[in-house]
Scaffold this motif. Structure first.
Motif, short mmCIF file in Angstrom:
data_model
loop_
_atom_site.label_atom_id
_atom_site.label_comp_id
_atom_site.label_asym_id
_atom_site.label_seq_id
_atom_site.Cartn_x
_atom_site.Cartn_y
_atom_site.Cartn_z
N VAL A 22 40.14 -2.26 -8.58
CA VAL A 22 39.50 -2.55 -9.86
C VAL A 22 38.36 -1.57 -10.06
O VAL A 22 37.54 -1.36 -9.17
CB VAL A 22 38.95 -4.00 -9.87
N GLY A 23 38.31 -0.96 -11.23
CA GLY A 23 37.25 -0.02 -11.54
C GLY A 23 35.95 -0.74 -11.88
O GLY A 23 35.93 -1.93 -12.19
N THR A 24 34.87 0.00 -11.82
CA THR A 24 33.56 -0.56 -12.11
C THR A 24 33.47 -1.06 -13.54
O THR A 24 32.95 -2.16 -13.80
CB THR A 24 32.48 0.49 -11.85
N VAL A 25 33.97 -0.29 -14.48
CA VAL A 25 33.91 -0.68 -15.89
C VAL A 25 34.72 -1.95 -16.12
O VAL A 25 34.27 -2.87 -16.82
CB VAL A 25 34.40 0.47 -16.80
N GLU A 26 35.90 -2.04 -15.52
CA GLU A 26 36.72 -3.24 -15.67
C GLU A 26 36.02 -4.46 -15.07
O GLU A 26 36.01 -5.54 -15.66
CB GLU A 26 38.07 -3.05 -14.97
N HIS A 27 35.44 -4.28 -13.91
CA HIS A 27 34.77 -5.38 -13.22
C HIS A 27 33.59 -5.89 -14.05
O HIS A 27 33.45 -7.11 -14.26
CB HIS A 27 34.31 -4.90 -11.85
N TYR A 28 32.76 -5.00 -14.52
CA TYR A 28 31.59 -5.40 -15.31
C TYR A 28 31.99 -5.93 -16.68
O TYR A 28 31.33 -6.83 -17.21
CB TYR A 28 30.60 -4.25 -15.46
N SER A 29 33.05 -5.40 -17.27
CA SER A 29 33.53 -5.91 -18.55
C SER A 29 34.01 -7.36 -18.41
O SER A 29 33.71 -8.20 -19.26
CB SER A 29 34.67 -5.05 -19.08
N CYS A 30 34.72 -7.64 -17.35
CA CYS A 30 35.18 -9.01 -17.11
C CYS A 30 34.00 -9.93 -16.84
O CYS A 30 33.98 -11.08 -17.30
CB CYS A 30 36.15 -9.04 -15.93
N GLY A 31 33.00 -9.44 -16.13
CA GLY A 31 31.81 -10.24 -15.86
C GLY A 31 31.05 -10.57 -17.13
O GLY A 31 30.62 -11.71 -17.34
N LEU A 32 30.89 -9.58 -17.99
CA LEU A 32 30.18 -9.80 -19.25
C LEU A 32 30.96 -10.74 -20.17
O LEU A 32 30.39 -11.64 -20.78
CB LEU A 32 29.90 -8.47 -19.94
N ALA A 33 32.27 -10.54 -20.25
CA ALA A 33 33.10 -11.41 -21.09
C ALA A 33 33.06 -12.84 -20.58
O ALA A 33 32.97 -13.79 -21.37
CB ALA A 33 34.53 -10.88 -21.13
N SER A 34 33.11 -13.02 -19.27
CA SER A 34 33.07 -14.37 -18.73
C SER A 34 31.70 -15.01 -18.94
O SER A 34 31.61 -16.22 -19.15
CB SER A 34 33.43 -14.36 -17.24
N LEU A 35 30.64 -14.21 -18.90
CA LEU A 35 29.31 -14.75 -19.19
C LEU A 35 29.23 -15.22 -20.63
O LEU A 35 28.68 -16.30 -20.92
CB LEU A 35 28.24 -13.70 -18.91
N LEU A 36 29.79 -14.46 -21.55
CA LEU A 36 29.80 -14.86 -22.96
C LEU A 36 30.61 -16.13 -23.16
O LEU A 36 30.20 -17.03 -23.92
CB LEU A 36 30.32 -13.73 -23.83
N VAL A 37 31.75 -16.24 -22.49
CA VAL A 37 32.56 -17.45 -22.59
C VAL A 37 31.79 -18.65 -22.03
O VAL A 37 31.81 -19.74 -22.62
CB VAL A 37 33.91 -17.27 -21.83
N THR A 38 31.08 -18.44 -20.94
CA THR A 38 30.30 -19.51 -20.34
C THR A 38 29.16 -19.95 -21.26
O THR A 38 28.89 -21.16 -21.40
CB THR A 38 29.74 -19.07 -18.98
N VAL A 39 28.49 -19.01 -21.90
CA VAL A 39 27.41 -19.35 -22.83
C VAL A 39 27.96 -20.18 -23.99
O VAL A 39 27.37 -21.19 -24.38
CB VAL A 39 26.69 -18.08 -23.33
N ALA A 70 29.86 -22.38 -11.71
CA ALA A 70 31.28 -22.50 -11.36
C ALA A 70 32.16 -22.08 -12.53
O ALA A 70 33.18 -21.39 -12.34
CB ALA A 70 31.59 -23.93 -10.93
N VAL A 71 31.79 -22.48 -13.74
CA VAL A 71 32.57 -22.07 -14.92
C VAL A 71 32.52 -20.56 -15.08
O VAL A 71 33.55 -19.92 -15.35
CB VAL A 71 32.04 -22.78 -16.19
N TRP A 72 31.34 -19.96 -14.89
CA TRP A 72 31.21 -18.51 -15.00
C TRP A 72 32.07 -17.82 -13.95
O TRP A 72 32.81 -16.88 -14.24
CB TRP A 72 29.74 -18.11 -14.85
N PHE A 73 32.01 -18.26 -12.71
CA PHE A 73 32.76 -17.63 -11.63
C PHE A 73 34.27 -17.75 -11.84
O PHE A 73 35.00 -16.77 -11.70
CB PHE A 73 32.37 -18.27 -10.28
N VAL A 74 34.74 -18.94 -12.18
CA VAL A 74 36.18 -19.14 -12.38
C VAL A 74 36.68 -18.34 -13.58
O VAL A 74 37.75 -17.73 -13.53
CB VAL A 74 36.50 -20.65 -12.52
N THR A 75 35.89 -18.30 -14.65
CA THR A 75 36.28 -17.52 -15.83
C THR A 75 36.34 -16.04 -15.48
O THR A 75 37.28 -15.34 -15.89
CB THR A 75 35.29 -17.76 -16.98
N TRP A 76 35.37 -15.54 -14.73
CA TRP A 76 35.37 -14.14 -14.30
C TRP A 76 36.61 -13.84 -13.47
O TRP A 76 37.30 -12.85 -13.68
CB TRP A 76 34.12 -13.87 -13.49
#
Length: 94
Positions: A22-39, A70-76
């Motif tokens: 997994v590339g850095t951009v993909e990893h951080y993009s998924c993290g940011l998207a999952s954070l937005l979903v969690t919010v 937990a929601v953030w981690f599972v979504t990520w």
């Protein structure tokens, strides 16, 4: 300046030939998207989450934070797995 000792300089782990990571951009993009979903999840269901954890007394805030994490981690994890599956890099080894 420092030697990597034959390891990949990106994460320090050796990878097998022919595998993609997994590339850095993909990893951080998924993290940011999952954070937005969690919010969004927390904003929509905050009163329900508070009502569910209110019976725990002093530990209510701890459980609330753990539930949000937990929601953030599972979504990520799910987003990253879906990304890898769609990219064709997620395969089952036999």
């Amino acid at each position: 300046m420092y030697s990597t000792g034959g390891r990949s300089p990106s994460n320090g782990a050796e990878t097998e030939p022919g595998t993609c990571t997994v590339g850095t951009v993909e990893h951080y993009s998924c993290g940011l998207a999952s954070l937005l979903v969690t919010v969004v999840f927390v904003v929509l269901l905050y009163s329900t989450l508070v009502a569910l954890t209110a019976a725990l007394g002093i530990l209510a805030t701890t459980w609330l934070v753990l539930a949000v994490f937990a929601v953030w981690f599972v979504t990520w994890l799910v987003l990253e797995l879906v990304w890898e599956w769609r990219a064709g890099r997620l395969a089952v080894r036999e």
